[in-house]
Scaffold this active site. Structure first.
Site, PDB file in Angstrom:
ATOM      1  CG  ASP A 197      15.226   2.655 -36.937  1.00 10.78           C
ATOM      2  OD1 ASP A 197      16.207   2.270 -36.274  1.00 10.78           O
ATOM      3  OD2 ASP A 197      14.672   3.754 -36.742  1.00 10.78           O
ATOM      4  CG  ASP A 253      18.269   4.767 -30.340  1.00 10.97           C
ATOM      5  OD1 ASP A 253      18.233   4.692 -29.099  1.00 10.97           O
ATOM      6  OD2 ASP A 253      17.336   5.226 -31.023  1.00 10.97           O
ATOM      7  CE  LYS A 305      14.935   5.365 -27.574  1.00 14.21           C
ATOM      8  NZ  LYS A 305      15.209   4.821 -28.934  1.00 14.21           N
ATOM      9  CB  VAL A 306      22.367   1.614 -22.325  1.00 12.15           C
ATOM     10  CG1 VAL A 306      22.968   0.682 -21.284  1.00 12.15           C
ATOM     11  CG2 VAL A 306      22.921   1.306 -23.718  1.00 12.15           C
ATOM     12  CG  ASP A 322      20.503  -3.690 -16.723  1.00 11.04           C
ATOM     13  OD1 ASP A 322      20.490  -3.884 -15.494  1.00 11.04           O
ATOM     14  OD2 ASP A 322      20.120  -4.544 -17.553  1.00 11.04           O
ATOM     15  CB  THR A 344      24.125  -4.601 -16.768  1.00 10.33           C
ATOM     16  OG1 THR A 344      24.070  -5.522 -15.679  1.00 10.33           O
ATOM     17  CG2 THR A 344      23.615  -5.283 -18.021  1.00 10.33           C
ATOM     18  N   PRO A 353      14.749  13.304 -32.491  1.00 10.91           N
ATOM     19  CG  PRO A 353      14.257  11.370 -31.252  1.00 10.91           C
ATOM     20  CD  PRO A 353      14.811  12.767 -31.124  1.00 10.91           C
ATOM     21  N   GLY A 354      11.790  12.399 -34.426  1.00 15.51           N
ATOM     22  CA  GLY A 354      10.351  12.705 -34.515  1.00 15.51           C
ATOM     23  C   GLY A 354      10.011  13.529 -35.740  1.00 15.51           C
ATOM     24  N   GLY A 404       5.601  13.404 -37.518  1.00 17.60           N
ATOM     25  CA  GLY A 404       4.921  14.694 -37.633  1.00 17.60           C
ATOM     26  C   GLY A 404       5.769  15.913 -37.330  1.00 17.60           C
TER      27      GLY A 404
HETATM   28  O1  3DU Z   1      10.218   8.115 -36.702  1.00 15.06           O
HETATM   29  P1  3DU Z   1      11.417   7.813 -37.540  1.00 15.06           P
HETATM   30  O2  3DU Z   1      11.212   6.706 -38.512  1.00 15.06           O
HETATM   31  O3  3DU Z   1      11.978   9.071 -38.175  1.00 15.06           O
HETATM   32  O4  3DU Z   1      12.569   7.249 -36.564  1.00 15.06           O
HETATM   33  C1  3DU Z   1      12.952   7.881 -35.381  1.00 15.06           C
HETATM   34  C2  3DU Z   1      14.034   7.093 -34.701  1.00 15.06           C
HETATM   35  O5  3DU Z   1      14.392   7.729 -33.486  1.00 15.06           O
HETATM   36  C3  3DU Z   1      13.655   5.668 -34.326  1.00 15.06           C
HETATM   37  O6  3DU Z   1      14.832   4.884 -34.372  1.00 15.06           O
HETATM   38  C4  3DU Z   1      13.198   5.782 -32.896  1.00 15.06           C
HETATM   39  O7  3DU Z   1      13.368   4.585 -32.178  1.00 15.06           O
HETATM   40  C5  3DU Z   1      14.118   6.861 -32.370  1.00 15.06           C
HETATM   41  N1  3DU Z   1      13.576   7.654 -31.265  1.00 15.06           N
HETATM   42  C6  3DU Z   1      12.401   8.307 -31.369  1.00 15.06           C
HETATM   43  O8  3DU Z   1      11.758   8.280 -32.414  1.00 15.06           O
HETATM   44  C7  3DU Z   1      11.924   9.046 -30.272  1.00 15.06           C
HETATM   45  C8  3DU Z   1      12.619   9.126 -29.141  1.00 15.06           C
HETATM   46  O9  3DU Z   1      12.181   9.857 -28.145  1.00 15.06           O
HETATM   47  C9  3DU Z   1      13.833   8.463 -29.073  1.00 15.06           C
HETATM   48  C10 3DU Z   1      14.277   7.736 -30.155  1.00 15.06           C
END
Ligand code: 3DU
Length: 211
Positions: free
Chosen positions: A9, A58, A60-61, A63, A67, A168-169, A174
């Site tokens: 990102d 990513d 997150k489509v 629509d 589309t 992710p997360g 945390g």
């Molecule tokens: O927090 P980080 O920098 O490790 O990035 C997590 C990535 O995963 C970031 O692109 C965010 O948009 C994505 N993401 C989430 O963090 C949580 C979700 O539920 C879905 C996607």
């Protein structure tokens, strides 16, 4: 196998390419979203594909089916190997993404529950479980589930069985890799890798959790 998925990102094209090249030997896939594509253009996928890792879009489509089809066709034509869709627009919208993925030999993942604090507002009260039912119904490849809540990932594993869970997360939000790695198929990590002084070394720190 628990994959390490770099969430790239960053919003500078050359920095993105430099970090991706450095981290690629330590990672199993790269996830790209709006921040990088809006900054550098969809063609960044073509450049990243040269690293030889699967590329996850990513976007997150979310629509109507037509589309979604048009969006996913662009995603796969650009060189991505997987797309992430929202499930709340319903099964027909998700199926459009799954069909586009299949036509391109790619994968489709559905957000079942998000990782940030405010996600509890709508990703609650059985909604994530209903989204998992849409994954089963449409034949999607798996779900996105929050590393910040391992107990929820455990519950969602009951719903999706052997389908993949990408999570992710971890790190900046945390989530603890030691608590989540064994529960999921992919750890999605962004800031704690690309924001580190030495991104490759930061990625290597996840090696004990890659199985
Ligand atoms: O927090 P980080 O920098 O490790 O990035 C997590 C990535 O995963 C970031 O692109 C965010 O948009 C994505 N993401 C989430 O963090 C949580 C979700 O539920 C879905 C996607």
């Amino acid at each position: 196998m628990t994959d390490l998925i770099l969430s790239l990102d960053v919003t500078d094209r050359s920095e993105a390419l430099r970090i991706a090249a450095a981290v690629a030997p330590e990672a199993d896939a790269i996830k790209v979203g709006y921040p990088l594509v809006l900054a550098a253009g969809l063609g960044i996928a073509h450049d990243l594909a040269e690293l030889g890792l699967p590329l996850i879009a990513d976007f997150k489509v979310a629509d109507i089916p037509n589309t979604n089809t048009l969006i996913c066709e662009q995603v796969f034509a650009a060189g991505f190997s997987a797309v992430i869709a929202q499930g709340f627009p319903g099964p027909d919208s998700v199926l459009a993404c799954v069909d586009a993925a299949r036509a391109a030999g790619g994968e489709c993942y559905v957000v079942a529950e998000m990782s940030h604090p405010g996600a509890r507002t709508f990703f609650s009260e059985g909604v994530p479980e209903r989204l998992c039912a849409i994954v089963a119904e449409t034949g999607a490849d798996g779900i996105i589930a929050p590393a910040t809540r391992p107990e929820r990932v455990r519950a969602l594993r009951e719903q999706v069985g052997t389908k993949k869970i990408l999570s992710p997360g971890i790190g900046a939000q945390g989530g603890d890799p030691a608590a989540i790695a064994a529960l999921v198929d992919g750890m999605i990590v962004g800031r704690s890798i690309y924001g580190a002084e030495d991104p490759a070394a930061a990625a290597r720190a996840y090696a004990p959790y890659r199985r």
